[in-house]
Design an enzyme around this catalytic site. Structure first.
Site, PDB file in Angstrom:
ATOM      1  N   SER B 106      19.017 -11.932   8.765  1.00 39.52           N
ATOM      2  CA  SER B 106      17.657 -12.445   8.873  1.00 39.52           C
ATOM      3  C   SER B 106      17.284 -12.758  10.312  1.00 39.52           C
ATOM      4  O   SER B 106      18.126 -13.151  11.116  1.00 39.52           O
ATOM      5  CB  SER B 106      17.557 -13.722   8.040  1.00 39.52           C
ATOM      6  OG  SER B 106      16.362 -14.420   8.326  1.00 39.52           O
ATOM      7  N   TYR B 130      10.630 -10.550  11.020  1.00 40.75           N
ATOM      8  CA  TYR B 130       9.272 -11.080  10.889  1.00 40.75           C
ATOM      9  C   TYR B 130       8.547 -10.695  12.169  1.00 40.75           C
ATOM     10  O   TYR B 130       9.075 -10.951  13.266  1.00 40.75           O
ATOM     11  CB  TYR B 130       9.276 -12.600  10.796  1.00 40.75           C
ATOM     12  CG  TYR B 130       9.827 -13.147   9.499  1.00 40.75           C
ATOM     13  CD1 TYR B 130       9.178 -12.911   8.296  1.00 40.75           C
ATOM     14  CD2 TYR B 130      10.975 -13.936   9.492  1.00 40.75           C
ATOM     15  CE1 TYR B 130       9.682 -13.435   7.100  1.00 40.75           C
ATOM     16  CE2 TYR B 130      11.470 -14.467   8.305  1.00 40.75           C
ATOM     17  CZ  TYR B 130      10.822 -14.208   7.112  1.00 40.75           C
ATOM     18  OH  TYR B 130      11.301 -14.729   5.949  1.00 40.75           O
ATOM     19  N   THR B 156       9.692  -7.744   6.605  1.00 40.34           N
ATOM     20  CA  THR B 156       9.242  -8.611   5.508  1.00 40.34           C
ATOM     21  C   THR B 156       7.724  -8.677   5.521  1.00 40.34           C
ATOM     22  O   THR B 156       7.118  -9.055   6.528  1.00 40.34           O
ATOM     23  CB  THR B 156       9.833 -10.013   5.659  1.00 40.34           C
ATOM     24  OG1 THR B 156      11.249  -9.916   5.512  1.00 40.34           O
ATOM     25  CG2 THR B 156       9.291 -10.944   4.585  1.00 40.34           C
ATOM     26  N   LYS B 219       9.974  -4.885   2.829  1.00 43.12           N
ATOM     27  CA  LYS B 219      10.433  -5.845   1.820  1.00 43.12           C
ATOM     28  C   LYS B 219       9.276  -6.724   1.373  1.00 43.12           C
ATOM     29  O   LYS B 219       8.548  -7.281   2.192  1.00 43.12           O
ATOM     30  CB  LYS B 219      11.535  -6.720   2.415  1.00 43.12           C
ATOM     31  CG  LYS B 219      12.001  -7.872   1.540  1.00 43.12           C
ATOM     32  CD  LYS B 219      13.260  -8.535   2.098  1.00 43.12           C
ATOM     33  CE  LYS B 219      13.667  -9.738   1.268  1.00 43.12           C
ATOM     34  NZ  LYS B 219      12.887 -10.943   1.567  1.00 43.12           N
ATOM     35  N   HIS B 243      10.349 -12.661  -2.569  1.00 42.37           N
ATOM     36  CA  HIS B 243      10.910 -13.676  -1.679  1.00 42.37           C
ATOM     37  C   HIS B 243      11.583 -14.781  -2.500  1.00 42.37           C
ATOM     38  O   HIS B 243      11.495 -15.977  -2.160  1.00 42.37           O
ATOM     39  CB  HIS B 243       9.803 -14.250  -0.799  1.00 42.37           C
ATOM     40  CG  HIS B 243      10.259 -14.541   0.618  1.00 42.37           C
ATOM     41  ND1 HIS B 243       9.880 -13.784   1.694  1.00 42.37           N
ATOM     42  CD2 HIS B 243      11.074 -15.503   1.120  1.00 42.37           C
ATOM     43  CE1 HIS B 243      10.424 -14.281   2.799  1.00 42.37           C
ATOM     44  NE2 HIS B 243      11.159 -15.323   2.477  1.00 42.37           N
TER      45      HIS B 243
END
Lengths: 348, 348, 348, 348
Positions: B106, B130, B156, B219, B243
């Site tokens: 992440s 992100y 994401t 995603k 999520h």
């Protein structure tokens, strides 16, 4: 403890209000099935959220009958706000104005229309009417409201008689002696029977039309047949409502009824809905299914019970923030982008 | 007590993690309906097991974007692994490599991409991104990841803003001072606002494409419409995800959304799914409905919380054993024999 | 307290059996969903009872593979009866004979086939077979059974490997040292691995056919596809079964699977069902949906646990009385009058 | 505490009746599924209430087989009223007459038909018959009833044998020695077996027809097939009933069965329903689905248990008030306005 969602306000109100008051606000008819279904029905609606849609700015403003409001949530008419907070409807009016939304003042207010008007001059307000056996009293009320600048007349259609709310019967609920249904003082004296007139029919819409230039909104419609009649009788708005589940138990949840009403109306009037709104995403669902705006009843009372005007503003602010976030996460940058494609009825 | 299934790891983590950490990992948005639906939806899918099919050897290996993994379960991107175990993402990377599967690191890791790479050289890893308001910072991150040998870029799409997780608000959740979102150090200084960019649109896929040769996986897709857009914008993979129910509450369960996404994609990209995987048979269901691989989020954290790298390996090993057994009992000797004929949506 | 229905026997067994034994008998795979669904699925089937049909005499006898039994309920194969009662399968055999019904003795009996035969000479018995890696051992077992007068060979198809029963793992369940899987003594020594052969396929039906003149019944079929294969491979009977929910969790309830199996078989073999039978009316439902007979597993063990042979007879007698009464109240005077018109799947 | 709804009477009866009596009245067959479904099924029916229909006067009277009753709720036949109140069926008869409705006296009354007649002369009463093996005794009963002015003969069709009510078996329920099934004294002596005749068929309707000029009502019909047979055999009325869930468990809820019976009868006989009526709105639902009248069983016993004649009147008065209110809130001013448009089966 911080109150972070509407259920927290509910828990607060349940804890701190006198039981008889809590019971009155919470009451549903008979087994309270419809009251609870209003909430559960929202759970059966599932979002179809869209991604990567530029939601850096999310515009949540809308218009109802030509007036802009800051977001599509108004205050539904409920009675006896002094039971929740000493200043009663004056606080409600102030909070609604501060949040730039619409407040529908009830016939059964514990403040007069005049007191409400003075408390929050310039606020957007509609007046909710029960037609009484004493028609002159009703006429006078309508004309007082119009003269005070109320901008809509909401006729409640679902209360020819009061629903059977078992706890209120058990508690012997009645307004405490130091509170009054002030708008009706005098009117009651000429009418010893139950003051509401169960003989009201669709023709009385024409009579109301003759009394006022305010737009007429009819509240309590649950079927396509009545939606069609409402449009034919010239109303400007329809509030899909089952009176918070306090009248006929085991009718439809309002969000379910909304679908058929919107379909029947085909844009010929604005359609609103109340009952069961507890989160910003509920507002988004109602708009996706065709409501122009929703109205909250009990949550407004919980806000008042918490901290009067300030508490109600907090309730509204939470709904506003949640609604804005739900729009963004569903991929909508303005209310005009909200549509039926956003939701589906789930298999459950 | 022996931990024999993933729920046992969950119970352990709930018992031994600090409440604020447990709440953060467990959190769902609003009423947590979608978080819980992710699990319940698997229950509504029923196997149609076939008998007498020679399952003396069961081959559970598969490939994702050209890389072989030991079985179709990878590690979904989740933040802040140091909250679960001191070594944080380094342990995660080691466990994934030991089990020969894919780990999606992440952006919000508490170790740097470099530390992760050094901890488990040669492991199959993708990087989850992100996009920040500070686009230069994002570009730098992508290029660092590629240089370090990450083999996929996972964008994401469902977090233009953070969902409302009530317990985190109540707890005032924030990372303890001795932990850092290390990948972003420096980047934050140039951007005082919330660092995520809610103006991201599909066109930004082209921008990412221009930055890297890594395959791009998107995603957070939940609808056929967005699946079609993803394919048209040239992504190599789609992770059907909500999520973990932490963003928009009351959207679809991922296993339900998988069906329509797979149908829309028609083989033009690989489709994965995360959310709600708790048993090996859940993996089998997801594959039967068209997923190439599944990813686990919370169960990986429970494994870390139990015993770091070793605990996560145990979680993966249990899933592996259960998946192999479910295949055998359903009559499948290799993943290529898994198909839609194996399942049906139950009447419930 | 009098035991008036099968649930009373269950409660007795749960109270008086050692926990590890109770857990073993009660165990379902994984989340035990299928185990419980076996029962719940019966609840979703609703009778359409007919009135005024002369039920002064109700004939509940039927035939299975040419043998008359006193009513359409037999004893399913379950292992290790000595865990429930010291005399083990000898008691089971005696009770079945006393009630004039069929007992399917398990490979995993704690008495030998010879002991069972001597205990209740002349009783109607079938032999349940697991095919072992040591094929010679299996062949020998089949031929011993035939020689002892067993009248049917039941091949279990759903256990290439043992399902994951969490409590058994936690308890470290194993047979106590003073009990033995006596039928297999010797066979185990030549095969150190798990003795069951997961490479069995439909062709092995031909091999069994070559070993014996007993009719072959296949147990564990859940789909129309496998039912068709079973018929094509010449079996005389099919037991729709999910092994009491102990193998693949989240497959269909057996009563639901029965419908499609019966449809596929079109009378070319007899179809039976086990799993979830708890009342006489469950038997009536199974017959209405096309089963020729049902078999009970756990309830037989509860009967044994209560009072051995006598307890099992009580269980069977209760089922018999309840079945007769259900037939009468539904308007059926003989099993030939039972048909699909008697039931419908309810809306729930 | 005031008793404001029928559930309050139930709670009272449960608290103050001897357990063995309460259990007998409350008993359902087997798992009590049908007993409970009778109530739950009403919950799945949703009103479509209509507004603004002039309900200043609501006329709730109706006719059954030519006799006017004050509202469409009668007293179903139940046995042994002295268990609830010393005066037994005499109190029941008085309360029914006082409320101007119909009372169906049971064969299993603890007062004679003569005592009942003397207690409330002129009341509208029907007589419920079980046909006995001793046909002469049955003939005599029918002719006594007719001579005493009973105006209908209700043949119970669903009790060839008594259902299995587990608690009654456990309690060893039997009538206390000081109470008698008085109508049958003498008849029992000539028939030592169970007195009811399970060989009764449709042809016995012709026999009954030959004995009396009273209209014949058949009670216990649940399918369209039997409804058609009933009409063909010339009955004047059908009571859709499952004996309060006391006979065959897991048959349909009566309100669900009503729909197909009404459809099959096509107006050729009057159709009534019993089972599960707990609120005035349940009565409205039954009438909307085609029932001419409903009958209450257990609630009448609760009323008796509370205060005898007076208590039963209270129960009836509550139902009457609730029914009138439900009609008004649904927009019906007379029973002739009640129709299928008022209801829909809900999605749940």
């Amino acid at each position: 403890m911080a109150l972070v969602c509407l259920s927290d306000f509910e828990a607060f109100a349940k804890k701190y209000l006198p039981k008889i008051t809590w019971d009155y606000f919470a009451a549903g008819a008979d087994d309270c099935t419809t009251r609870d279904e209003n909430i559960l029905a929202y759970k059966r609606i599932c979002f179809r959220p869209r991604m990567l849609r530029n939601v850096s700015v999310v515009d949540i403003r809308t218009n109802i009958l030509g007036s802009e409001i800051s977001f599509p949530v108004g205050i539904a008419p409920t009675g006896f706000h002094q039971l929740a907070w000493p200043d009663g409807e004056k606080s409600t009016a102030r909070a609604a104005r501060a949040m730039n939304t619409c407040y529908i003042a009830s016939t059964y207010s514990t403040c007069t229309l005049e007191e409400i008007s003075v408390a929050a001059p310039g606020g957007l307000r509609w007046f909710q009417l029960y037609i009484h056996r004493n028609r002159a009293a009703s006429q006078q009320l309508v004309q007082r409201a119009e003269a005070l600048g109320f901008q809509g007349l909401v006729l409640t259609a679902d209360l020819p008689y009061t629903g059977k709310r078992r706890d209120d019967v058990r508690n012997g609920f009645r307004l405490p002696p130091h509170m009054k249904v002030k708008n009706l003082e005098g009117a009651f004296e000429v009418c010893k029977m139950s003051p509401l007139d169960p003989s009201v029919t669709w023709n009385d819409i024409y009579w109301l039309r003759s009394l006022t230039r305010m737009p007429i909104i009819i509240k309590g419609i649950l079927t396509r047949e009545d939606a069609e009649l409402a449009v034919r009788h010239g109303v400007q708005g329809i509030i899909v409502s089952n009176h918070g589940g306090r009248q006929l138990d085991e009718g439809p949840a309002t969000i379910d009824a909304l679908v058929e009403v919107v379909e029947a109306v085909r844009g010929r009037a604005e359609v609103y809905v109340d009952g069961g709104i507890r989160k910003g995403s509920d507002v988004l669902k109602a708009l996706a299914l065709g409501a122009k705006c929703v109205f909250i009843g009990r949550p407004a009372l919980w806000g008042l019970a918490y901290k009067g005007e300030e508490g109600l503003q907090e309730v509204l602010r939470i709904l506003q923030d949640e609604f804005r976030l739900a729009m963004a996460l569903a991929g909508c940058a303005s209310v005009s982008e909200i549509g039926q494609h956003l939701v589906q009825f789930s298999k459950l």
